[in-house]
Design a protein around this motif. Structure first.
Motif, mmCIF file in Angstrom:
data_model
loop_
_atom_site.group_PDB
_atom_site.id
_atom_site.type_symbol
_atom_site.label_atom_id
_atom_site.label_comp_id
_atom_site.label_asym_id
_atom_site.label_seq_id
_atom_site.Cartn_x
_atom_site.Cartn_y
_atom_site.Cartn_z
ATOM 1 N N VAL A 127 0.858 -1.188 0.000
ATOM 2 C CA VAL A 127 0.000 0.000 0.000
ATOM 3 C C VAL A 127 0.899 1.245 0.000
ATOM 4 O O VAL A 127 1.956 1.255 0.619
ATOM 5 C CB VAL A 127 -0.926 0.015 1.233
ATOM 6 N N ARG A 128 0.471 2.264 -0.713
ATOM 7 C CA ARG A 128 1.181 3.540 -0.730
ATOM 8 C C ARG A 128 0.187 4.674 -0.543
ATOM 9 O O ARG A 128 -0.982 4.565 -0.906
ATOM 10 C CB ARG A 128 1.915 3.751 -2.064
ATOM 11 N N GLU A 129 0.678 5.766 0.006
ATOM 12 C CA GLU A 129 -0.141 6.976 0.055
ATOM 13 C C GLU A 129 0.216 7.852 -1.141
ATOM 14 O O GLU A 129 1.379 8.199 -1.361
ATOM 15 C CB GLU A 129 0.069 7.763 1.349
ATOM 16 N N LEU A 130 -0.801 8.203 -1.909
ATOM 17 C CA LEU A 130 -0.660 9.101 -3.058
ATOM 18 C C LEU A 130 -0.935 10.512 -2.562
ATOM 19 O O LEU A 130 -2.013 10.796 -2.032
ATOM 20 C CB LEU A 130 -1.660 8.700 -4.145
ATOM 21 N N ALA A 131 0.034 11.395 -2.740
ATOM 22 C CA ALA A 131 -0.088 12.700 -2.093
ATOM 23 C C ALA A 131 0.281 13.856 -3.005
ATOM 24 O O ALA A 131 1.179 13.759 -3.843
ATOM 25 C CB ALA A 131 0.812 12.736 -0.843
ATOM 26 N N ARG A 132 -0.437 14.946 -2.823
ATOM 27 C CA ARG A 132 -0.123 16.263 -3.374
ATOM 28 C C ARG A 132 0.021 16.300 -4.883
ATOM 29 O O ARG A 132 0.993 16.830 -5.417
ATOM 30 C CB ARG A 132 1.149 16.803 -2.713
ATOM 31 N N LEU A 133 -0.947 15.739 -5.575
ATOM 32 C CA LEU A 133 -0.968 15.876 -7.031
ATOM 33 C C LEU A 133 -1.257 17.333 -7.373
ATOM 34 O O LEU A 133 -2.308 17.868 -7.007
ATOM 35 C CB LEU A 133 -2.030 14.959 -7.628
ATOM 36 N N LEU A 134 -0.327 17.985 -8.053
ATOM 37 C CA LEU A 134 -0.528 19.403 -8.348
ATOM 38 C C LEU A 134 -0.044 19.775 -9.737
ATOM 39 O O LEU A 134 0.805 19.098 -10.320
ATOM 40 C CB LEU A 134 0.175 20.285 -7.312
ATOM 41 N N ARG A 135 -0.620 20.842 -10.262
ATOM 42 C CA ARG A 135 -0.128 21.514 -11.457
ATOM 43 C C ARG A 135 0.640 22.748 -11.022
ATOM 44 O O ARG A 135 0.349 23.348 -9.988
ATOM 45 C CB ARG A 135 -1.290 21.945 -12.357
ATOM 46 N N ASN A 136 1.624 23.123 -11.807
ATOM 47 C CA ASN A 136 2.396 24.317 -11.515
ATOM 48 C C ASN A 136 1.455 25.520 -11.424
ATOM 49 O O ASN A 136 0.788 25.868 -12.401
ATOM 50 C CB ASN A 136 3.450 24.540 -12.604
ATOM 51 N N GLN A 137 1.419 26.157 -10.263
ATOM 52 C CA GLN A 137 0.478 27.239 -10.015
ATOM 53 C C GLN A 137 0.888 28.560 -10.664
ATOM 54 O O GLN A 137 0.115 29.516 -10.668
ATOM 55 C CB GLN A 137 0.308 27.438 -8.511
ATOM 56 N N ALA A 138 2.110 28.612 -11.183
ATOM 57 C CA ALA A 138 2.569 29.835 -11.839
ATOM 58 C C ALA A 138 2.414 29.769 -13.350
ATOM 59 O O ALA A 138 2.769 30.719 -14.050
ATOM 60 C CB ALA A 138 4.033 30.104 -11.480
ATOM 61 N N HIS A 139 1.885 28.627 -13.845
ATOM 62 C CA HIS A 139 1.705 28.463 -15.288
ATOM 63 C C HIS A 139 0.326 27.867 -15.548
ATOM 64 O O HIS A 139 0.001 26.802 -15.036
ATOM 65 C CB HIS A 139 2.781 27.546 -15.883
ATOM 66 N N SER A 140 -0.458 28.530 -16.343
ATOM 67 C CA SER A 140 -1.770 28.031 -16.726
ATOM 68 C C SER A 140 -1.799 27.913 -18.240
ATOM 69 O O SER A 140 -1.793 28.923 -18.949
ATOM 70 C CB SER A 140 -2.871 28.983 -16.241
ATOM 71 N N SER A 141 -1.781 26.664 -18.726
ATOM 72 C CA SER A 141 -1.734 26.452 -20.170
ATOM 73 C C SER A 141 -2.253 25.058 -20.479
ATOM 74 O O SER A 141 -2.302 24.193 -19.600
ATOM 75 C CB SER A 141 -0.301 26.598 -20.686
ATOM 76 N N PRO A 142 -2.637 24.815 -21.735
ATOM 77 C CA PRO A 142 -3.050 23.456 -22.121
ATOM 78 C C PRO A 142 -1.949 22.428 -21.862
ATOM 79 O O PRO A 142 -2.232 21.273 -21.534
ATOM 80 C CB PRO A 142 -3.347 23.600 -23.609
ATOM 81 N N LEU A 143 -0.694 22.832 -21.993
ATOM 82 C CA LEU A 143 0.398 21.896 -21.740
ATOM 83 C C LEU A 143 0.451 21.516 -20.264
ATOM 84 O O LEU A 143 0.774 20.380 -19.916
ATOM 85 C CB LEU A 143 1.733 22.512 -22.176
ATOM 86 N N GLY A 144 0.097 22.455 -19.388
ATOM 87 C CA GLY A 144 0.035 22.150 -17.971
ATOM 88 C C GLY A 144 -1.057 21.142 -17.662
ATOM 89 O O GLY A 144 -0.880 20.249 -16.825
ATOM 90 N N ALA A 145 -2.192 21.282 -18.350
ATOM 91 C CA ALA A 145 -3.275 20.311 -18.171
ATOM 92 C C ALA A 145 -2.836 18.932 -18.642
ATOM 93 O O ALA A 145 -3.119 17.911 -18.003
ATOM 94 C CB ALA A 145 -4.514 20.773 -18.930
ATOM 95 N N ALA A 146 -2.131 18.874 -19.781
ATOM 96 C CA ALA A 146 -1.620 17.600 -20.280
ATOM 97 C C ALA A 146 -0.622 16.997 -19.305
ATOM 98 O O ALA A 146 -0.568 15.777 -19.128
ATOM 99 C CB ALA A 146 -0.980 17.796 -21.651
ATOM 100 N N ALA A 147 0.174 17.857 -18.654
ATOM 101 C CA ALA A 147 1.155 17.366 -17.692
ATOM 102 C C ALA A 147 0.477 16.693 -16.504
ATOM 103 O O ALA A 147 0.960 15.674 -15.991
ATOM 104 C CB ALA A 147 2.036 18.522 -17.214
ATOM 105 N N ALA A 148 -0.653 17.245 -16.052
ATOM 106 C CA ALA A 148 -1.388 16.618 -14.948
ATOM 107 C C ALA A 148 -1.891 15.239 -15.347
ATOM 108 O O ALA A 148 -1.856 14.288 -14.551
ATOM 109 C CB ALA A 148 -2.549 17.510 -14.515
ATOM 110 N N ILE A 149 -2.347 15.108 -16.588
ATOM 111 C CA ILE A 149 -2.808 13.805 -17.074
ATOM 112 C C ILE A 149 -1.633 12.847 -17.212
ATOM 113 O O ILE A 149 -1.739 11.655 -16.909
ATOM 114 C CB ILE A 149 -3.545 13.963 -18.413
ATOM 115 N N GLU A 150 -0.482 13.356 -17.640
ATOM 116 C CA GLU A 150 0.728 12.537 -17.713
ATOM 117 C C GLU A 150 1.077 11.976 -16.331
ATOM 118 O O GLU A 150 1.508 10.824 -16.204
ATOM 119 C CB GLU A 150 1.907 13.360 -18.238
ATOM 120 N N ALA A 151 0.902 12.791 -15.310
ATOM 121 C CA ALA A 151 1.209 12.334 -13.955
ATOM 122 C C ALA A 151 0.304 11.177 -13.558
ATOM 123 O O ALA A 151 0.755 10.182 -12.974
ATOM 124 C CB ALA A 151 1.066 13.492 -12.971
ATOM 125 N N ILE A 152 -0.987 11.286 -13.899
ATOM 126 C CA ILE A 152 -1.915 10.202 -13.596
ATOM 127 C C ILE A 152 -1.565 8.955 -14.405
ATOM 128 O O ILE A 152 -1.611 7.826 -13.886
ATOM 129 C CB ILE A 152 -3.363 10.625 -13.896
#
Length: 365
Positions: free
Chosen positions: A185-210
């Motif tokens: 078992v693992r704890e999954l913690a603090r999934l975040l997008r860079n708060q200083a950048h708002s762009s479609p690439l940032g959204a894709a990066a969050a999906i990449e993390a998942i």
């Protein structure tokens, strides 16, 4: 960081993060062989994803990640800017407490701009509980003897969501989870997008993390069988859009409130974050979806969002089964609904229902 007004501190940090580059956190070199568990470079978007063990970080990489975490958690609204400023903190004190087997997942651009981040950590023996020292010594002795400890055992290492917020009894109300070895078992913690950048690439990066989570768990044999933790409404919405079979305990109150001094007051307010559990067995029933998600993420940046929308529309919702308890006997309500009662139950720290624009301010679990 100088002792400035909170608003000035946040503005300064945002300006720093808008320019910050961390190429050595994506490219290495690393401190130990086998420390990199997953790595992917997309030719279409250029996004670079890496999953690396905590004990593979060099001192310079540790310091860079610690700076990134501190500044991003401050921008997410988690860390108190007044305390950060008064203490002169430049790096995240919480990073020092992570066990060696923690896995950091980072997604960024070729020049080293980090756009998404999360970590998965194993259970630990809390060191700051004087009233539990005899029990902690028993746990340490059992681990030294090589005995397998299970989630349902009274004497076992704990996860942060257990000893800082909800207590072990919340998660072990799931009989099937109680029967899993703690090491699976693992704890999954603090999934975040860079708060200083708002762009479609940032959204894709969050999906990449998942997607990286799916690769590490689904294709990782029996090493990880369940993920636990707590999620904000923003992370729960992302899990829903990504068809991740997850169960939540939305009505559980905060039972333990032990935030460290640098967290913003009221961080552990009941209802802000929900306990969650993900069964890897459930996720493996949806392998085709993750393969299709992989293909969509390989497209050019402008094509990723339309491909993701199309995939979401044709995907069948996978209902969690493996860990779902008998509702008649389980003392806690567990539901696959990430928005359970959201219209009238979820209250933000400011005392009102979350607004759409808050998603840009706090895109984190």
């Amino acid at each position: 960081m100088t002792n400035d007004e909170p608003g000035t501190v946040v503005a300064t940090v945002r300006a720093e993060q808008s320019e910050a580059l961390y190429p050595h956190l994506l490219a290495g070199p690393w401190e130990r062989s086998g420390g990199v568990l997953y790595q992917r470079m997309r030719t279409g978007s250029g996004l670079h994803t890496i999953a690396v063990r905590h004990d593979a970080l060099s001192e310079a990489q540790f310091q860079a990640l610690s700076e990134f975490r501190l500044q991003q958690y401050l921008l997410c609204g988690y860390y108190d800017p007044a305390v950060i400023s008064a203490q002169g903190l430049r790096t995240d004190p919480a990073l020092n407490a992570l066990p060696p087997g923690t896995i950091h997942v980072l997604v960024g651009t070729p020049d080293g701009r980090l756009l998404a981040y999360f970590f998965m950590q194993p259970a630990v023996i809390p060191s700051d509980a004087p009233d539990r020292q005899p029990q902690l010594r028993r746990i340490a002795q059992t681990l030294q003897e090589g005995t397998t400890l299970y989630m349902g055992d009274a004497d076992r290492p704990l996860f942060p969501s257990e000893f800082d917020t909800f207590s072990p009894e919340v998660y072990t109300s799931l009989p099937a989870l109680s029967r899993l070895p703690v090491e699976q078992v693992r704890e999954l913690a603090r999934l975040l997008r860079n708060q200083a950048h708002s762009s479609p690439l940032g959204a894709a990066a969050a999906i990449e993390a998942i997607y990286a989570i799916s690769h590490l768990t689904i294709h990782g044999g029996d090493a990880i069988q369940a993920l636990i933790g707590n999620m904000s409404i923003y992370a729960r919405r992302l899990m829903m859009r990504l068809n991740i079979p997850t169960i939540y305990a939305p009505l559980v109150p905060v039972l333990v409130d032990r935030p460290d001094y640098y967290w913003i007051p009221g961080m552990n307010i009941t209802g802000e974050f929900w306990p969650f559990v993900i069964s890897i067995e459930d996720a493996r029933t949806d392998v085709w979806y993750f393969n299709a998600l992989d293909e969509a993420l390989g497209l050019e940046p402008a094509a990723i969002a339309p491909a993701f929308i199309e995939l979401h529309e044709r995907a069948q919702i996978v209902k969690p089964k493996a860990l779902v308890p008998d509702a008649a006997t389980c003392p806690i309500l567990w539901t696959p609904d990430p928005l359970y009662g959201a219209s009238n139950r979820h209250i933000s720290r400011e005392g009102s229902a979350p607004r759409a624009e808050d998603g840009e301010r706090r895109q984190s679990s």
